[in-house]
Design a protein around this motif. Structure first.
Motif, mmCIF file in Angstrom:
data_model
loop_
_atom_site.group_PDB
_atom_site.id
_atom_site.type_symbol
_atom_site.label_atom_id
_atom_site.label_comp_id
_atom_site.label_asym_id
_atom_site.label_seq_id
_atom_site.Cartn_x
_atom_site.Cartn_y
_atom_site.Cartn_z
ATOM 1 N N LEU A 315 -6.905 -22.614 4.740
ATOM 2 C CA LEU A 315 -6.086 -22.800 5.940
ATOM 3 C C LEU A 315 -5.331 -21.556 6.376
ATOM 4 C CD1 LEU A 315 -4.440 -26.268 5.136
ATOM 5 C CD2 LEU A 315 -6.568 -25.813 6.375
ATOM 6 N N VAL A 316 -5.162 -20.591 5.461
ATOM 7 C CA VAL A 316 -4.277 -19.464 5.770
ATOM 8 C C VAL A 316 -4.728 -18.244 4.980
ATOM 9 C CG1 VAL A 316 -2.628 -20.024 3.931
ATOM 10 C CG2 VAL A 316 -1.834 -18.807 5.972
ATOM 11 N N GLU A 317 -4.387 -17.069 5.485
ATOM 12 C CA GLU A 317 -4.725 -15.832 4.783
ATOM 13 C C GLU A 317 -3.986 -15.736 3.450
ATOM 14 O OE1 GLU A 317 -7.046 -13.643 5.668
ATOM 15 O OE2 GLU A 317 -7.547 -14.918 7.370
ATOM 16 N N ALA A 318 -4.570 -15.009 2.529
ATOM 17 C CA ALA A 318 -4.068 -14.968 1.159
ATOM 18 C C ALA A 318 -2.681 -14.355 0.982
ATOM 19 C CB ALA A 318 -5.075 -14.233 0.271
ATOM 20 N N PRO A 319 -2.300 -13.278 1.709
ATOM 21 C CA PRO A 319 -1.022 -12.614 1.402
ATOM 22 C C PRO A 319 0.193 -13.534 1.394
ATOM 23 C CG PRO A 319 -2.335 -11.200 2.802
ATOM 24 C CD PRO A 319 -3.071 -12.510 2.721
ATOM 25 N N ALA A 320 0.281 -14.454 2.327
ATOM 26 C CA ALA A 320 1.443 -15.355 2.370
ATOM 27 C C ALA A 320 1.470 -16.283 1.163
ATOM 28 C CB ALA A 320 1.424 -16.166 3.659
#
Length: 464
Positions: A315-320
């Motif tokens: 659902l979302v990019e890894a850094p966060a």
């Protein structure tokens, strides 16, 4: 026969319906030969408005599983996957339990009422869907002791003996069967998210994330709900890991399907309390490599939470997500300090980390039992100076001088007891033996009363 809870504070809920039919299957409870009420947790029942039920009504709901008014019309066996001892298993789910009801507690938090030993489901595989009475008794003892020691835990709500004789490979058989009901603040597990990710069901992952944030955490989703949820799980599970250590508790099976997204401890199988601060102490006879040993529990829980992050990566990019995961060690350290000081009965002072390190070193070097140490040093002053007068304890004696006692730390009569309340395997077996041999439930009742008395002495649990 229609049993209707009458108490004004009974507030049924059906929030799980928003996730159906994607995370569960309607099932029926087993039809047991007998339903003998063995344990009803009236303290927990009072908190949800069910303490007014007669024993007959109690059995109808929690032995025959007639629906509670206004809650779920039928039980739901929940679907999930999980890593079991680091091996991914897509063939699990509620195999001998189900979600029976939902309701709200006095703080308006959503509660799930789940079962164990209530019969077979589509996920039973080769199991009989049953629970041994001994397993139910052990769960009472685990949850009562953990609650008293400030751990966020499910509550054992009911045990009903079923009149069945069960065959088990790891204990004398045949053995008596039981149906158990537990209360917890969610049966949504890390493995629930793993299953959705495994099936590449992004829509379900989004709905699970929204459900967890809005229903379980009562938060409004921000601009990055997956990272927001992961952050909350990191916070709760870091505190959970610290609470296990301060309690001297070893869960035994910290698989990702046994970690729920509210960070509340549940599902007690081969648990034990370690008498000594022994990092290598294990609870499960099958944990041959010590993966879930006492000293590795924080690592294990952090690893499980990382699997939630892997699932949310859809659902979302890894850094966060990585940013949230990296908060775990510091949060764990903070929770260790807060909870250690709470059990010791002192206000957090200068350098609690050094104080804890010296206390642990003293316990390890002198083989002082964990419960003995906390009992003797309650309020920061040794009850028996002679036992702690040698050089082993010199660093701790010096460090503890920088801490002041929590007001009323030793006011309860419990602190004058010669022996601290503990829960080690020998006593667990003795309590069960009295039931098994003589049908004597007195030792169990007495132990629950003693544990609750200790809980009163310790006072409200430490909060962040």
């Amino acid at each position: 026969m229609n049993q209707t809870p009458q108490a004004a504070n009974y507030r049924p809920a059906t929030e799980i319906d928003t996730l159906m039919p994607d995370i569960g299957d309607p099932v029926a409870a087993a039809d047991f030969p007998q339903t003998i009420l063995r344990y009803r947790n009236d303290r927990a029942a009072e908190s949800v408005g069910l303490d007014g039920l007669s024993d007959a009504e109690w059995i109808a709901h929690f032995g025959r599983f007639q629906p509670l008014e206004g809650s779920l019309p039928r039980p739901l066996a929940l679907r999930y996957h999980g890593h079991q001892f680091r091996h991914y298993n897509p063939d699990i789910g509620d195999g001998r339990g189900f979600l029976f009801a939902q309701m709200r507690d006095a703080d308006d938090r959503l509660l799930d009422m789940g079962t164990k030993g209530s019969g077979q489901t589509p996920y039973s595989r080769f199991g009989d869907g049953r629970l041994t009475l001994k397993g139910g008794v052990r769960e009472i003892l685990a949850t009562e002791m953990l609650e008293a020691l400030g751990v966020n835990t499910s509550k054992t709500f009911s045990i009903i003996e079923t009149g069945e004789a069960l065959e088990r490979n790891d204990e004398p058989s045949p053995t008596r069967g039981a149906a158990m009901v537990r209360l917890s603040h969610s049966h949504i597990r890390i493995g629930t998210f793993q299953r959705a990710a495994f099936h590449e069901d992004k829509a379900l992952l989004e709905r699970l994330t929204d459900y967890a944030l809005t229903r379980l955490y009562d938060e409004i989703p921000d601009d990055n709900p997956p990272a927001q949820l992961l952050g909350r799980v990191v916070e709760r599970t870091a505190d959970l890991a610290a609470s296990y250590m301060v309690a001297g508790f070893v869960h035994g099976v910290l698989n990702s399907d046994n970690i729920n997204v509210t960070g509340e401890s549940f599902d007690y199988g081969p648990w034990r309390f370690t008498p000594l601060w022994d990092a290598n102490f294990t609870a499960a006879y099958f944990d041959h490599n010590g993966l879930y040993a006492f000293g590795r529990q924080a690592e294990a829980i952090h690893w499980d939470v990382a699997q939630l992050a892997v699932s949310l990566r859809a659902l979302v990019e890894a850094p966060a997500l990585i940013e949230q995961l990296e908060r775990f060690p510091a949060l764990y350290g903070d929770a260790m300090q807060r909870r250690f000081c709470w059990r010791l009965g002192v206000e957090p002072g200068a350098d609690p980390g050094a104080m804890i390190e010296s206390a642990v070193r003293g316990m390890v070097t002198s083989a002082t039992p964990i419960d003995r140490f906390f009992h003797d040093w309650r309020g920061g002053v040794a009850g028996d100076d002679a036992a702690y007068g040698d050089a082993t304890w010199a660093p701790f004696r010096e460090a503890i001088q920088n801490f002041t006692a929590t007001p009323g730390a030793r006011n309860h009569a419990y602190w004058t007891d010669e022996t601290p309340c503990s829960m080690h395997i020998e006593e667990v077996e003795a309590i069960w033996s009295a039931i098994d041999r003589d049908d004597d439930w007195g030792p169990l009742s007495s132990k629950v009363a003693a544990i609750r008395r200790m809980g009163e002495a310790l006072g409200p649990k430490a909060t962040s």
